[in-house]
Design a protein around this motif. Sequence first.
Motif, PDB file in Angstrom:
ATOM      1  N   ARG A   9     -16.871 -48.529  46.684  1.00 17.35           N
ATOM      2  CA  ARG A   9     -17.340 -47.221  47.157  1.00 17.35           C
ATOM      3  C   ARG A   9     -18.041 -47.358  48.503  1.00 17.35           C
ATOM      4  NH1 ARG A   9     -14.664 -46.653  43.651  1.00 17.35           N
ATOM      5  NH2 ARG A   9     -13.374 -46.343  45.501  1.00 17.35           N
ATOM      6  N   ARG A  10     -18.901 -48.363  48.625  1.00 17.89           N
ATOM      7  CA  ARG A  10     -19.588 -48.568  49.908  1.00 17.89           C
ATOM      8  C   ARG A  10     -18.587 -48.917  51.002  1.00 17.89           C
ATOM      9  NH1 ARG A  10     -23.260 -51.471  46.544  1.00 17.89           N
ATOM     10  NH2 ARG A  10     -22.283 -53.423  47.176  1.00 17.89           N
ATOM     11  N   GLY A  11     -17.631 -49.771  50.671  1.00 18.58           N
ATOM     12  CA  GLY A  11     -16.686 -50.236  51.678  1.00 18.58           C
ATOM     13  C   GLY A  11     -15.769 -49.157  52.212  1.00 18.58           C
ATOM     14  N   TRP A  12     -15.439 -48.172  51.381  1.00 17.32           N
ATOM     15  CA  TRP A  12     -14.517 -47.121  51.801  1.00 17.32           C
ATOM     16  C   TRP A  12     -15.206 -45.890  52.379  1.00 17.32           C
ATOM     17  CZ3 TRP A  12      -9.541 -47.567  52.671  1.00 17.32           C
ATOM     18  CH2 TRP A  12      -8.847 -48.616  52.070  1.00 17.32           C
ATOM     19  N   VAL A  18      -9.822 -44.278  60.135  1.00 14.69           N
ATOM     20  CA  VAL A  18      -9.325 -45.592  60.547  1.00 14.69           C
ATOM     21  C   VAL A  18      -8.247 -46.084  59.585  1.00 14.69           C
ATOM     22  CG1 VAL A  18     -11.117 -46.905  59.338  1.00 14.69           C
ATOM     23  CG2 VAL A  18     -10.020 -47.882  61.352  1.00 14.69           C
ATOM     24  N   PHE A  19      -8.340 -45.734  58.308  1.00 17.74           N
ATOM     25  CA  PHE A  19      -7.293 -46.087  57.352  1.00 17.74           C
ATOM     26  C   PHE A  19      -5.981 -45.406  57.713  1.00 17.74           C
ATOM     27  CE2 PHE A  19      -5.001 -44.819  53.428  1.00 17.74           C
ATOM     28  CZ  PHE A  19      -4.596 -46.075  53.005  1.00 17.74           C
ATOM     29  N   ALA A  20      -6.040 -44.122  58.035  1.00 22.03           N
ATOM     30  CA  ALA A  20      -4.822 -43.386  58.379  1.00 22.03           C
ATOM     31  C   ALA A  20      -4.152 -43.962  59.615  1.00 22.03           C
ATOM     32  CB  ALA A  20      -5.155 -41.910  58.595  1.00 22.03           C
ATOM     33  N   GLY A  21      -4.947 -44.470  60.558  1.00 17.89           N
ATOM     34  CA  GLY A  21      -4.389 -44.994  61.794  1.00 17.89           C
ATOM     35  C   GLY A  21      -3.962 -46.441  61.729  1.00 17.89           C
ATOM     36  N   GLU A 210      -3.097 -52.033  66.549  1.00 13.11           N
ATOM     37  CA  GLU A 210      -3.235 -51.197  65.363  1.00 13.11           C
ATOM     38  C   GLU A 210      -3.652 -52.022  64.147  1.00 13.11           C
ATOM     39  OE1 GLU A 210      -0.535 -47.649  64.327  1.00 13.11           O
ATOM     40  OE2 GLU A 210       0.283 -49.291  63.098  1.00 13.11           O
ATOM     41  N   TRP A 211      -3.025 -53.193  64.001  1.00 12.29           N
ATOM     42  CA  TRP A 211      -3.310 -54.031  62.836  1.00 12.29           C
ATOM     43  C   TRP A 211      -4.730 -54.589  62.906  1.00 12.29           C
ATOM     44  CZ3 TRP A 211      -0.895 -53.165  58.771  1.00 12.29           C
ATOM     45  CH2 TRP A 211      -0.825 -54.079  57.710  1.00 12.29           C
ATOM     46  N   ILE A 216     -10.925 -54.659  62.002  1.00 14.92           N
ATOM     47  CA  ILE A 216     -12.248 -54.595  62.601  1.00 14.92           C
ATOM     48  C   ILE A 216     -12.952 -53.299  62.226  1.00 14.92           C
ATOM     49  CG2 ILE A 216     -11.597 -53.518  64.791  1.00 14.92           C
ATOM     50  CD1 ILE A 216     -14.118 -56.392  64.215  1.00 14.92           C
ATOM     51  N   GLY A 217     -12.156 -52.290  61.814  1.00 11.19           N
ATOM     52  CA  GLY A 217     -12.727 -51.033  61.337  1.00 11.19           C
ATOM     53  C   GLY A 217     -13.232 -51.101  59.915  1.00 11.19           C
ATOM     54  N   GLY A 218     -13.061 -52.259  59.266  1.00 12.56           N
ATOM     55  CA  GLY A 218     -13.616 -52.446  57.933  1.00 12.56           C
ATOM     56  C   GLY A 218     -12.788 -51.875  56.815  1.00 12.56           C
ATOM     57  N   VAL A 219     -11.485 -51.692  57.035  1.00 13.95           N
ATOM     58  CA  VAL A 219     -10.637 -51.115  56.003  1.00 13.95           C
ATOM     59  C   VAL A 219     -10.210 -52.181  55.002  1.00 13.95           C
ATOM     60  CG1 VAL A 219      -8.465 -49.935  55.518  1.00 13.95           C
ATOM     61  CG2 VAL A 219      -9.795 -49.319  57.536  1.00 13.95           C
ATOM     62  N   GLY A 220     -10.410 -51.906  53.715  1.00 11.88           N
ATOM     63  CA  GLY A 220      -9.985 -52.827  52.670  1.00 11.88           C
ATOM     64  C   GLY A 220     -10.866 -54.068  52.610  1.00 11.88           C
ATOM     65  N   THR A 221     -10.544 -54.929  51.656  1.00 16.52           N
ATOM     66  CA  THR A 221     -11.345 -56.142  51.478  1.00 16.52           C
ATOM     67  C   THR A 221     -11.299 -57.029  52.711  1.00 16.52           C
ATOM     68  OG1 THR A 221     -10.969 -56.110  49.089  1.00 16.52           O
ATOM     69  CG2 THR A 221     -11.668 -58.197  50.067  1.00 16.52           C
ATOM     70  N   ILE A 222     -10.099 -57.204  53.292  1.00 17.87           N
ATOM     71  CA  ILE A 222      -9.996 -58.073  54.455  1.00 17.87           C
ATOM     72  C   ILE A 222     -10.776 -57.496  55.627  1.00 17.87           C
ATOM     73  CG2 ILE A 222      -7.843 -57.040  55.311  1.00 17.87           C
ATOM     74  CD1 ILE A 222      -8.896 -60.773  55.418  1.00 17.87           C
ATOM     75  N   GLY A 223     -10.754 -56.177  55.762  1.00 16.32           N
ATOM     76  CA  GLY A 223     -11.526 -55.548  56.824  1.00 16.32           C
ATOM     77  C   GLY A 223     -13.015 -55.707  56.623  1.00 16.32           C
TER      78      GLY A 223
END
Length: 268
Positions: A9-12, A18-21, A210-211, A216-223
């Motif tokens: 929840r915190r991560g998303w 940024v997820f959409a892009g 984009e990738w 770097i935008g913090g999307v997902g666990t890897i982000g």
Amino acid sequence: MTVFDLAERRGWAGKAGVFAGSFGKLCGYAVGPLLDAAGVGGGVRVLDVGTGGGAAARAAWARGAGVVAVDAESSMVERASRAVPEADVRLGTLPELPFEDGEFDAVVANFVVNHVGQPRRALAELRRVARPGGRVAVTIWTAPPAAGQALLGRAVQAAGATRPDHLPALDPADDFPRTEQGFAGLLTEAGLTNVNCRTLAWNHRTTPEEWWGGAIGGVGTIGQIISSQPPELISAIAEQFAVLSKEFAADDGTLVLPHTALLAHGLA
């Protein structure tokens, strides 16, 4: 919620744009096969769980279905509401959805089970809100990951970065093999019948910018792993990413990233 759920929840929070892009485009590949597996078409009342930007909800509406969609993140709900104004989009969090038993003809969840702390309970909840005999279809990433999906993780490892302590892994008691057999078994444990699972494979085309932007935008666990590092380590990861990306570079400079996912479905 589990510690894993709270971290998700915190991560998303606030990540819809940024997820959409970035990674949202990747997840869109599975929408068609997912809706096919769930039998979504004209007159079908479908629930899209973890709708994100609304890609599956929008595609279901285009097929003539009556669409309800939920997401645990308010920024995703806002974005999906704009993308599919014809759908009923609201907040909703697994493993307790705000619906009565058997409300839907079909229930879909595109890359959602990998973001919940109790996958078995989550799948049982998807089964609960589907009518008896209704279809439930879900996708999840394979493990080990395909080469394209592993790219950012390889850059993290090459730079010597590690997973920060505030990002808990899934409890081993709740985990399961990310294989066709393992994922099918999870659906069966949740009470679904006539379960089938297959592997989806495709090449995702994107740009290095984009990738990296999603990461770097913090999307997902890897982000979250990358964006949580000290500045000097982020720079080192970026350098390794630039080097490793050359393995996937097309002549026009885009990246061609092989991905694989599991698509499983069954009857409630």
